[in-house]
Design an enzyme around this catalytic site. Structure first.
Site, PDB file in Angstrom:
ATOM      1  N   ASP A 142     -22.867  40.830  26.200  1.00  0.00           N
ATOM      2  CA  ASP A 142     -21.710  40.177  25.599  1.00  0.00           C
ATOM      3  C   ASP A 142     -21.865  38.668  25.576  1.00  0.00           C
ATOM      4  OD1 ASP A 142     -19.191  42.190  25.154  1.00  0.00           O
ATOM      5  OD2 ASP A 142     -20.562  42.921  26.681  1.00  0.00           O
TER       6      ASP A 142
ATOM      7  N   ARG B  94     -14.482  46.865  19.617  1.00  0.00           N
ATOM      8  CA  ARG B  94     -15.119  46.280  20.784  1.00  0.00           C
ATOM      9  C   ARG B  94     -16.629  46.206  20.539  1.00  0.00           C
ATOM     10  NH1 ARG B  94     -17.628  50.380  21.896  1.00  0.00           N
ATOM     11  NH2 ARG B  94     -18.831  49.338  23.539  1.00  0.00           N
ATOM     12  N   GLY B  95     -17.332  45.600  21.498  1.00  0.00           N
ATOM     13  CA  GLY B  95     -18.764  45.421  21.365  1.00  0.00           C
ATOM     14  C   GLY B  95     -19.077  44.071  20.760  1.00  0.00           C
TER      15      GLY B  95
END
Length: 384
Positions: free
Chosen positions: A256, A64-65
């Site tokens: 994001d 993730r990220g």
């Protein structure tokens, strides 16, 4: 089909976390991830030997990220190419795995483009696959280099915004996880705090727990502890009392997706921090690579916000994000049948953002014109 349950324990954590790597083995190539759903209680690698396995890992937040998702997307396309599969279909499947994180699609498209260019240039399948892998590795390298520059620019900005550094250093508040676990390097917002720590300029790091999946409490605290940083975890709802007590000098978050007008999509809970920071006259700084900028998304209202399962709110798992039976034992915390509102992200408008720090420099004040000019200078931004 490869199974995402193929995990192997890590003997020890290396000095620099290996959160994602390409692996060549007799059984064929694979993308190997540090399974973030098992942190901090267990350090285990997750082996993804095909694209569907990698997509499942992305959706369950094992990886993730924003920046790291871009790298994962790139390696995923390279994996499809190495396996002789439909590269275009693989890129599309990866891009759709998490719709808000623009880096994911960027990485997949960039590597798919390198593959197509090789094919169009007359390369055979093996040579085209090698070109795809080389492009994924370049994306990985560039992100690590960009992380270092963001840390430097970010600390310079803090020095300008907070002259004197307070009593013994800055008191920084961060949300979600933005360190080495989300990057090819030291991270984004966390990298700034880490650089401050290494240069003696960090007095304290306040770590929001980040409900409902506790990326702050589980992951940022894990990274801060590894580096010996002075930190405390707090409930998200306790941030207001910290501001009121004058205990926060600046807020550092990642992103994001950043729209063309400077609106920032980040982990849900970021927008309330921006409102608090504005009221208390505290700088609110976003740290993100230019690959997170989406100039085709006009404003914050145009950003598609991922809605995640209600069970993440109504239940607690022993390893958040992991499915039941794979380390995800459940404890129900709401009445049976209770509905839940669970957006993965919220949107912070540009007027609440003090500055955006990128590997190409700092934008302050945050305007659409300034953002476009900065992106025009970046060789990494290719929106398509």
């Amino acid at each position: 089909m490869a199974d995402q349950d193929l995990r192997k324990p890590m003997d020890s954590v290396p000095p620099d976390l290996s959160v994602l790597r390409w692996d060549e083995s007799p059984g064929g190539p694979a993308v190997v991830l540090l399974d973030q759903t098992r942190l901090p209680s267990e350090e285990a690698e997750l082996v993804c030997a095909d694209v569907p396995a990698l997509v499942r890992a992305i959706r369950m937040l094992a990886v993730r990220g924003a920046p790291l998702l871009g790298i994962a997307g790139g390696y995923g396309v390279a994996l499809a190419a190495a396996r002789g599969e439909d590269v275009g279909a693989a890129a599309e499947l990866l891009e759709q795995a998490r719709p808000t994180a623009v880096n994911l699609g960027y990485g997949a498209r960039r590597v798919a483009g390198a593959y197509r260019a090789a094919v169009d240039g007359g390369s055979d399948p093996d040579a085209a696959a090698a070109a795809a892998l080389a492009e994924a590795r370049e994306l990985h390298r560039a992100d690590a280099a960009g992380s270092e520059r963001m840390a430097r620019y970010g600390l310079q900005l803090l020095t300008e915004l907070l002259p004197g550094g307070g009593r013994g250093g800055h008191r920084l508040l961060t949300h979600c996880n933005t360190g080495a676990l989300v990057s090819g390097g030291a991270g984004t917002a966390f990298a700034v705090a880490l650089r401050a720590h290494r240069e003696g300029g960090l007095r304290h790091l306040w770590v929001d727990e980040t409900r409902p999946l506790l990326q702050g409490a589980r992951l940022t605290a894990y990274e801060a502890g590894r580096h010996g940083m002075p930190y405390s975890v707090l409930a998200d709802s306790a941030a207001g009392s910290l501001f009121a007590a004058g205990e926060v000098d600046a807020v550092l978050i990642g992103a994001d997706r950043i729209a063309a007008d400077g609106s920032v999509a980040n982990k849900v809970g970021s927008y309330p921090l921006a409102v608090l920071a504005k009221y208390h006259h505290v700088p609110f700084v976003v740290v993100a690579p230019t690959t997170t900028v989406d100039l085709e998304t006009v404003d914050g209202a145009s950003i598609v916000v991922e809605q995640r399962p209600a069970s993440e709110v109504t239940e607690i798992t022993s390893t958040p994000g992991a499915p039941v039976g794979h380390g995800g034992g459940r404890t129900v915390v709401a009445p049976l049948g209770a509905k839940a509102y669970n957006p993965a992200f919220d949107i912070t408008p540009p007027e609440l953002v003090t500055a955006i720090v990128t590997e190409e420099g700092v934008i302050s004040p945050v305007t659409g014109v300034g953002l476009a000019e900065l992106c025009a200078r970046s060789s990494q931004v290719t929106i398509s």
